[in-house]
Scaffold this motif. Structure first.
Motif, mmCIF file in Angstrom:
data_model
loop_
_atom_site.group_PDB
_atom_site.id
_atom_site.type_symbol
_atom_site.label_atom_id
_atom_site.label_comp_id
_atom_site.label_asym_id
_atom_site.label_seq_id
_atom_site.Cartn_x
_atom_site.Cartn_y
_atom_site.Cartn_z
ATOM 1 N N ARG A 1 0.833 -1.212 0.000
ATOM 2 C CA ARG A 1 0.000 0.000 0.000
ATOM 3 C C ARG A 1 0.864 1.257 0.000
ATOM 4 O O ARG A 1 0.566 2.235 -0.704
ATOM 5 C CB ARG A 1 -0.901 0.014 1.235
ATOM 6 C CG ARG A 1 -2.059 -0.976 1.211
ATOM 7 C CD ARG A 1 -2.846 -0.899 2.511
ATOM 8 N NE ARG A 1 -3.255 0.480 2.788
ATOM 9 C CZ ARG A 1 -3.261 1.034 3.997
ATOM 10 N NH1 ARG A 1 -2.850 0.351 5.053
ATOM 11 N NH2 ARG A 1 -3.662 2.285 4.157
ATOM 12 N N LEU A 2 1.919 1.244 0.799
ATOM 13 C CA LEU A 2 2.798 2.413 0.874
ATOM 14 C C LEU A 2 3.512 2.642 -0.459
ATOM 15 O O LEU A 2 3.625 3.786 -0.929
ATOM 16 C CB LEU A 2 3.810 2.229 2.005
ATOM 17 C CG LEU A 2 4.811 3.368 2.222
ATOM 18 C CD1 LEU A 2 4.095 4.684 2.512
ATOM 19 C CD2 LEU A 2 5.778 3.023 3.357
ATOM 20 N N GLU A 45 4.237 5.677 -5.695
ATOM 21 C CA GLU A 45 4.211 5.666 -7.157
ATOM 22 C C GLU A 45 3.116 6.580 -7.700
ATOM 23 O O GLU A 45 3.348 7.322 -8.669
ATOM 24 C CB GLU A 45 4.012 4.232 -7.647
ATOM 25 C CG GLU A 45 5.193 3.333 -7.364
ATOM 26 C CD GLU A 45 4.928 1.872 -7.694
ATOM 27 O OE1 GLU A 45 5.900 1.104 -7.778
ATOM 28 O OE2 GLU A 45 3.747 1.500 -7.874
ATOM 29 N N GLU A 46 1.953 6.544 -7.074
ATOM 30 C CA GLU A 46 0.846 7.368 -7.562
ATOM 31 C C GLU A 46 1.082 8.847 -7.333
ATOM 32 O O GLU A 46 0.462 9.688 -8.002
ATOM 33 C CB GLU A 46 -0.453 6.928 -6.889
ATOM 34 C CG GLU A 46 -0.957 5.572 -7.363
ATOM 35 C CD GLU A 46 -2.245 5.151 -6.679
ATOM 36 O OE1 GLU A 46 -2.621 5.807 -5.676
ATOM 37 O OE2 GLU A 46 -2.879 4.180 -7.144
ATOM 38 N N ASP A 76 9.481 9.799 -6.791
ATOM 39 C CA ASP A 76 10.405 8.921 -7.501
ATOM 40 C C ASP A 76 11.869 9.157 -7.153
ATOM 41 O O ASP A 76 12.756 8.843 -7.928
ATOM 42 C CB ASP A 76 10.191 9.042 -9.011
ATOM 43 C CG ASP A 76 10.383 10.465 -9.511
ATOM 44 O OD1 ASP A 76 10.565 11.358 -8.668
ATOM 45 O OD2 ASP A 76 10.341 10.669 -10.740
ATOM 46 N N ASN A 77 12.119 9.697 -5.986
ATOM 47 C CA ASN A 77 13.503 9.789 -5.497
ATOM 48 C C ASN A 77 13.486 9.324 -4.048
ATOM 49 O O ASN A 77 13.776 10.072 -3.130
ATOM 50 C CB ASN A 77 14.022 11.221 -5.611
ATOM 51 C CG ASN A 77 15.488 11.338 -5.196
ATOM 52 O OD1 ASN A 77 16.223 10.350 -5.175
ATOM 53 N ND2 ASN A 77 15.909 12.543 -4.841
ATOM 54 N N THR A 78 13.131 8.056 -3.853
ATOM 55 C CA THR A 78 12.892 7.528 -2.520
ATOM 56 C C THR A 78 13.662 6.233 -2.306
ATOM 57 O O THR A 78 13.462 5.256 -3.034
ATOM 58 C CB THR A 78 11.392 7.270 -2.290
ATOM 59 O OG1 THR A 78 10.667 8.500 -2.476
ATOM 60 C CG2 THR A 78 11.141 6.746 -0.889
ATOM 61 N N VAL A 106 16.315 -5.898 2.320
ATOM 62 C CA VAL A 106 16.256 -5.508 0.910
ATOM 63 C C VAL A 106 16.261 -3.987 0.833
ATOM 64 O O VAL A 106 15.820 -3.305 1.767
ATOM 65 C CB VAL A 106 15.009 -6.072 0.200
ATOM 66 C CG1 VAL A 106 15.062 -7.584 0.140
ATOM 67 C CG2 VAL A 106 13.726 -5.613 0.880
ATOM 68 N N MET A 107 16.772 -3.459 -0.263
ATOM 69 C CA MET A 107 16.815 -2.015 -0.488
ATOM 70 C C MET A 107 16.418 -1.718 -1.923
ATOM 71 O O MET A 107 16.762 -2.468 -2.841
ATOM 72 C CB MET A 107 18.219 -1.451 -0.245
ATOM 73 C CG MET A 107 18.734 -1.591 1.167
ATOM 74 S SD MET A 107 20.292 -0.685 1.425
ATOM 75 C CE MET A 107 21.388 -1.538 0.291
ATOM 76 N N LYS A 108 15.712 -0.619 -2.101
ATOM 77 C CA LYS A 108 15.334 -0.185 -3.449
ATOM 78 C C LYS A 108 15.288 1.338 -3.480
ATOM 79 O O LYS A 108 14.612 1.963 -2.656
ATOM 80 C CB LYS A 108 13.961 -0.757 -3.814
ATOM 81 C CG LYS A 108 13.307 -0.157 -5.042
ATOM 82 C CD LYS A 108 13.993 -0.570 -6.337
ATOM 83 C CE LYS A 108 13.230 -0.065 -7.561
ATOM 84 N NZ LYS A 108 13.883 -0.450 -8.821
ATOM 85 N N TRP A 109 16.020 1.936 -4.407
ATOM 86 C CA TRP A 109 15.980 3.387 -4.585
ATOM 87 C C TRP A 109 15.056 3.669 -5.766
ATOM 88 O O TRP A 109 15.457 3.549 -6.928
ATOM 89 C CB TRP A 109 17.373 3.934 -4.825
ATOM 90 C CG TRP A 109 17.483 5.421 -4.658
ATOM 91 C CD1 TRP A 109 16.505 6.350 -4.862
ATOM 92 C CD2 TRP A 109 18.640 6.146 -4.241
ATOM 93 N NE1 TRP A 109 16.984 7.609 -4.614
ATOM 94 C CE2 TRP A 109 18.302 7.520 -4.217
ATOM 95 C CE3 TRP A 109 19.940 5.784 -3.887
ATOM 96 C CZ2 TRP A 109 19.207 8.507 -3.866
ATOM 97 C CZ3 TRP A 109 20.844 6.764 -3.535
ATOM 98 C CH2 TRP A 109 20.483 8.126 -3.518
ATOM 99 N N ILE A 110 13.820 4.023 -5.471
ATOM 100 C CA ILE A 110 12.837 4.299 -6.517
ATOM 101 C C ILE A 110 13.253 5.550 -7.289
ATOM 102 O O ILE A 110 13.526 6.592 -6.707
ATOM 103 C CB ILE A 110 11.432 4.492 -5.911
ATOM 104 C CG1 ILE A 110 10.976 3.218 -5.212
ATOM 105 C CG2 ILE A 110 10.431 4.899 -6.982
ATOM 106 C CD1 ILE A 110 9.667 3.381 -4.456
ATOM 107 N N GLY A 111 13.320 5.438 -8.600
ATOM 108 C CA GLY A 111 13.612 6.595 -9.441
ATOM 109 C C GLY A 111 15.076 6.881 -9.658
ATOM 110 O O GLY A 111 15.423 7.862 -10.309
#
Length: 486
Positions: free
Chosen positions: A267-268, A273-274, A278-280, A326-331
């Protein structure tokens, strides 16, 4: 026009030209909007093997799995301690929790000989949210605090003292259970009963905070789930889903509890995304390893798995401190893949400060920035990781990870094993300082992650070198450990 006037205008022209040249070459300060948003997602008592991407045969965690698959999956990630309060303090400060004086979980205040009622994260400690605020961040905590014995009391600092602009938290566990909890406090005010399940409640609060945030500043958000710590309660539809894998309802409730966290995380992510955030940078992990079934009367649903690691929560063996991450850098384009780099929650503070352009605190840090891991997939520690957990269930209560190796030792004082200790205070510090490291064991974790073969005799040169390093590191840690005095 006389010569003096000509010289005057020529000088002005040169000065203006120089000024524009200087403006063109002077580096501009990085805009606030270029700084990444940072989200820390932290589970409570999640086992190393409790995500499907880390090998669980039944639990479905597609959202967390996707973060790791499209970002970085860390297989050698360590918590700062094998139990909740010190682990959380280590994460926030980048320092061994022993330096802050947090040696064990923090109970509700009750006077005792070892003065645990005084224990709290002290006002002078510098934390991630406080440091990020100095460079323009908005900050929020939702979920579990567990950093003070006197929760929400003016006698001890509250989360806002450590840089959280907004907080909605509990002292320890959600109560009376994850379902319809009654013990949340928001910015110092008791909330009362909230209908729903804790993981969904705190993510809703986080989204609501993001919705109402009045500026475009980057943000730091800590989402500290209560799950899957007892007292476990899970949505019935998810419990029914997992009853096809087990005839033990309590086990199905545990499986459902973990999936409910994954659904909340999903959900978060959808919200981010919505809303084009995009720099998260999102980082997910656990405060320590899984609880032992029936260790205490209410521990009836603790079916976390360790995926072959030795021990569980409260152990300095791997299953107590090695946790899924886990790690993810959105954008942002970063290294993508599975990494065996040795990373710790102690590393969050220096890493986040480097990414945000914040100054590091002056007090001693035990963590190191892993920015190179994000950039290139490469990170090698210059300083080993050490744990001294005086209340450990296993005998070897002091442990150190150095490169591929892990060394452990017992503590013996006056020819007897050191008794179990919850807190260092003026009544026992001399006794603890007199204890000696002994009965060393050595493991090569790259070849033997189950810690099954002691190499101290088989590899004497390696053992001698690491033992010397271990003794020096423990001596330094003990010398820098906070001692409580009433």
């Amino acid at each position: 026009m006389n010569i003096s006037v000509i010289k005057y205008f020529l000088a002005i022209a040169i000065l203006v030209s120089f000024s524009f040249s200087a403006l063109e070459t002077k580096p501009t300060e990085k805009p606030v909007t270029d700084k990444p948003n940072i989200i820390v997602l932290l589970c409570d008592d999640l086992g190393y093997g409790d995500l499907s991407s880390f090998g669980h045969p039944f639990i479905e965690t597609p959202n967390l799995d996707k973060l790791g698959a499209t970002g970085i999956k860390l297989t050698n990630f360590y918590s700062a301690a094998p139990v909740c309060s010190p682990s959380r303090v280590g994460l926030l400060t980048g320092r061994s929790p022993n330096r802050a004086g947090i040696y064990d979980f923090i109970p509700a205040p009750k006077k005792s000989e070892d003065i645990r009622d005084l224990v709290h994260l002290q006002a002078h400690e510098q934390t991630i949210p406080a440091l990020l605020k100095t460079v323009g961040y908005s900050t929020c905590l939702v979920g579990k605090w567990h950093g003070s014995s006197k929760f929400n009391s003016d006698e001890q600092p509250k989360p806002d003292h450590f840089g959280f602009d907004h907080w909605m938290a509990t002292h320890n566990n959600a109560g009376p259970s994850h379902q319809n909890p009654k013990n949340f406090v928001k910015n110092g005010e008791a909330v009362g009963e909230i209908i729903g399940f804790s993981s969904q409640i705190i993510v809703s609060e986080a989204i609501d905070w993001l919705e109402k945030k009045e500026n475009d500043n980057p943000f730091f958000l800590e989402v500290a789930f209560h799950e899957p710590h007892e007292p476990i309660m899970s949505p019935e539809n998810l419990v029914q889903k997992y009853l096809k894998y087990t005839d033990v309802r309590e086990e199905a409730e545990y499986f459902a509890n973990v999936e409910n966290v994954d659904i909340a995380v999903g959900r978060l992510i959808v919200y981010l995304e919505e809303n084009n955030m995009d720099n998260t940078l999102i980082v997910f992990s656990s405060d320590n390893g899984p609880e032992t079934l029936q260790r205490y009367p209410r521990a009836t649903k603790n079916y976390g798995i360790t995926a072959g690691l030795k021990g569980r929560k409260l152990w300095t063996n791997e299953a107590g401190i090695r946790v899924p991450a886990v790690m993810k850098w959105i954008g942002k384009e970063t290294y993508t893949g599975t990494s065996e780099a040795v990373v710790s929650s102690l590393d969050f503070l220096p890493t986040f400060c480097e990414l945000a352009g914040a100054k590091l605190p002056e007090n001693e840090l035990d963590g190191e920035s892993f920015k190179s891991l994000l950039d290139k997939g490469e990170f090698k520690r210059s300083k080993p990781l050490i744990w001294a957990f005086y209340d450990a269930i296993n005998e070897h209560r002091v442990a150190m990870r150095s490169g591929d190796y892990k060394i452990m030792a017992r503590l013996v004082a006056e020819n007897e094993e050191l008794p179990h200790i919850h807190n260092l205070y003026d009544g026992n510090i001399d006794f603890v300082k007199g204890a000696k490291l002994t009965d060393f064991v050595l493991f090569n974790l790259t070849k033997d992650f189950a810690e099954s073969e002691d190499l101290s005799a088989k590899e004497p040169k390696v053992f001698k070198k690491i033992k010397k390093e271990f003794e020096a590191e423990y001596k330094d840690l003990l010398a820098g450990s906070h001692v409580w005095v009433r």
